[in-house]
Design a protein around this motif. Structure first.
Motif, PDB file in Angstrom:
ATOM      1  N   TYR A  71     -17.717  -0.025  10.810  1.00 23.83           N
ATOM      2  CA  TYR A  71     -18.816   0.543  10.041  1.00 23.83           C
ATOM      3  C   TYR A  71     -20.120   0.484  10.840  1.00 23.83           C
ATOM      4  N   ALA A 130     -13.343  -4.057   9.809  1.00 17.23           N
ATOM      5  CA  ALA A 130     -13.937  -2.970   9.024  1.00 17.23           C
ATOM      6  C   ALA A 130     -15.461  -2.982   9.148  1.00 17.23           C
ATOM      7  N   TYR A 137      -9.340  -8.557   9.271  1.00 17.25           N
ATOM      8  CA  TYR A 137      -9.439  -7.141   8.900  1.00 17.25           C
ATOM      9  C   TYR A 137     -10.797  -6.824   8.289  1.00 17.25           C
TER      10      TYR A 137
END
Length: 70
Positions: free
Chosen positions: A59, A55, A51
């Motif tokens: 981003y 992320a 995870y």
């Protein structure tokens, strides 16, 4: 996503909608994570490291597409 023996593959519909709506599509992020045992909690779900990587990749994609600045 379509769950198969080789992992996740994005449905063609996702690419069609993204193209029609001019939305960037980061289609390989989850498949990349699913291909690495060290990033999975089980056969479907990423673990904490997975995870985190997800992320970070989201981003990066947002920055590359000019949707956020930093």
């Amino acid at each position: 996503p379509s769950f198969g023996l080789l992992g996740l593959t994005p449905l063609p519909l996702y690419e069609e909608v993204a193209t029609e709506e001019n939305i960037p599509l980061a289609s390989s992020i989850l498949a990349d994570i699913q291909s690495q045992t060290s990033l999975k909690l089980d056969q479907v779900h990423p673990n904490a490291l997975g995870y985190t990587q997800m992320a970070e990749k989201i981003y990066e994609s947002l920055k590359e597409n000019g949707l956020i600045k930093h």
